[in-house]
Design an enzyme around this catalytic site. Structure first.
Site, PDB file in Angstrom:
ATOM      1  N   LYS A 156     -18.667  26.465 -18.559  1.00 15.17           N
ATOM      2  CA  LYS A 156     -17.652  27.532 -18.494  1.00 15.17           C
ATOM      3  C   LYS A 156     -16.753  27.344 -19.717  1.00 15.17           C
ATOM      4  O   LYS A 156     -15.687  26.723 -19.640  1.00 15.17           O
ATOM      5  CB  LYS A 156     -16.878  27.429 -17.173  1.00 15.17           C
TER       6      LYS A 156
HETATM    7  C1  LIG Z   1     -19.100  34.502 -16.061  1.00 12.70           C
HETATM    8  C2  LIG Z   1     -18.753  34.109 -14.666  1.00 12.70           C
HETATM    9  N1  LIG Z   1     -19.691  34.129 -13.728  1.00 12.70           N
HETATM   10  C3  LIG Z   1     -19.423  33.775 -12.454  1.00 12.70           C
HETATM   11  C4  LIG Z   1     -18.149  33.389 -12.074  1.00 12.70           C
HETATM   12  C5  LIG Z   1     -17.871  32.993 -10.660  1.00 12.70           C
HETATM   13  O1  LIG Z   1     -17.701  31.610 -10.570  1.00 12.70           O
HETATM   14  P1  LIG Z   1     -16.735  30.969  -9.476  1.00 12.70           P
HETATM   15  O2  LIG Z   1     -17.195  31.477  -8.156  1.00 12.70           O
HETATM   16  O3  LIG Z   1     -16.935  29.515  -9.608  1.00 12.70           O
HETATM   17  O4  LIG Z   1     -15.359  31.401  -9.786  1.00 12.70           O
HETATM   18  C6  LIG Z   1     -17.135  33.355 -13.028  1.00 12.70           C
HETATM   19  C7  LIG Z   1     -15.780  32.925 -12.682  1.00 12.70           C
HETATM   20  O5  LIG Z   1     -15.455  31.782 -12.840  1.00 12.70           O
HETATM   21  C8  LIG Z   1     -17.444  33.711 -14.360  1.00 12.70           C
HETATM   22  O6  LIG Z   1     -16.496  33.696 -15.304  1.00 12.70           O
END
Ligand SMILES: Cc1ncc(COP(=O)(O)O)c(C=O)c1O
Length: 313
Positions: A156
């Site tokens: 991330k």
């Molecule tokens: C690109 C992306 N995909 C999926 C998610 C969902 O991830 P999470 O459920 O851990 O927030 C996020 C958010 O963090 C994101 O930025």
């Protein structure tokens, strides 16, 4: 939505005043996007407040840092304790929590070696990300998600969000609430900041991580809840047109939580209302995070915030 400030920010193990959490313009991160971060929610509950899946988020932060060879000088436990200390010091819950690991001020040039690793954690009130109870109207983006051998989607990283911005801005300009990106092979990947699920003939489907999707913590939570509800949960590559003919489609994410999708490219999904399975999963999810149902999966970390001081997102 403008940021609502709080008093303190956690920086490299100490709480500092919000206004002092600043960076020099020549910091590595500003020029080369060298950061990894998290987004976490802390929910208000009848007994107090609790952070949702804090260790899992912090583990993903450490994993993202490892992929980019960033050595974080804090353990998982220290980072989790930092979040609890910060929320309690600020007395702000419910809130959104934003930890970030970045390469700071040191050397200019792409090589990150001479730029120090800095760790910050902020928390602040933040409400609904995808508005509307009846479901979101979204589109398929003309932008693809990152190719696997370019930017690693499991990290991330701040830089990934340049791609997310293109997807989100295009959708908004064209009158949609969000965009869904395909991967470089034209298969469904995810939203600009959410994972995606479909329901077809009673089965729950989501794309595998190999389709350039982030390993969402909410994605995992929804899969766990769905299995617990007796549903079949399948990870498989999804062609775009399967979205149009799905019975139900929804986004998941820390910001988006569980958000039903009403239409995609103006094609109405199912009968245009949040579907039964989406509602069941959302009920369970919101029941747990809001402390109205038992924390049967051990997902909540309590924080002591006096409710009289609470700022509601
Ligand atoms: C690109 C992306 N995909 C999926 C998610 C969902 O991830 P999470 O459920 O851990 O927030 C996020 C958010 O963090 C994101 O930025």
């Amino acid at each position: 939505m403008p940021i609502q400030t709080t008093e303190k920010i956690w920086h490299n193990g100490s709480l500092i005043p919000w206004e002092q959490a600043t960076l020099h313009v020549m910091s590595h991160v500003i020029h080369y996007g060298s950061s990894v971060f998290e987004g976490i929610r802390c929910y208000g509950q009848p007994q107090g407040s609790a952070v949702f899946r804090l260790p899992e988020h912090m583990q993903r932060l450490l994993d993202s840092a490892k992929i980019y060879r960033m050595e974080v000088p804090f353990t998982l436990e220290e980072l989790c304790a930092g979040v609890v200390d910060l929320i309690e010091a600020n007395g702000v819950a419910p809130c959104y929590i934003r930890p970030i690991v970045l390469r700071g001020y040191g050397e200019i040039g792409v090589s990150p070696k001479g730029s120090p690793i800095e760790v910050y954690i902020a928390n602040f009130p933040w409400g609904k990300y995808i508005a509307g109870h009846g479901g979101a109207d979204v589109c398929i983006s003309s932008w693809n998600r990152l190719a696997p051998n370019t930017m690693p989607a499991l990290a991330k990283a701040g830089a990934n969000y340049m791609n997310s911005q293109l997807i989100h801005m295009e959708a908004e300009i064209n009158g949609y609430q969000e965009g869904i990106a395909l991967d470089v092979n034209g298969l469904v990947s995810e939203g600009s900041g959410e994972n995606i699920f479909i329901v077809r003939n009673g089965v729950l489907f989501t794309p595998p991580l190999a389709n350039s999707a982030l390993s969402g913590i909410t994605r995992d939570s929804v899969q766990t809840i769905a299995r617990h509800l007796g549903l079949t949960v399948t990870e498989q590559a999804l062609p775009r047109e399967l979205l149009y003919i799905a019975d139900e489609v929804f986004f998941t994410g820390t910001a988006a939580e569980v958000s039903p999708i009403r239409s995609i490219d103006r094609v109405v999904i199912g009968d245009g209302k949040p579907g039964e399975i989406t509602k069941k999963i959302a009920d369970e999810f919101f029941g747990i995070v809001n402390g109205l149902k038992p924390d049967r999966f051990g997902w909540l970390t309590p924080v002591k915030v006096d409710s009289s001081e609470t700022v509601t997102a």
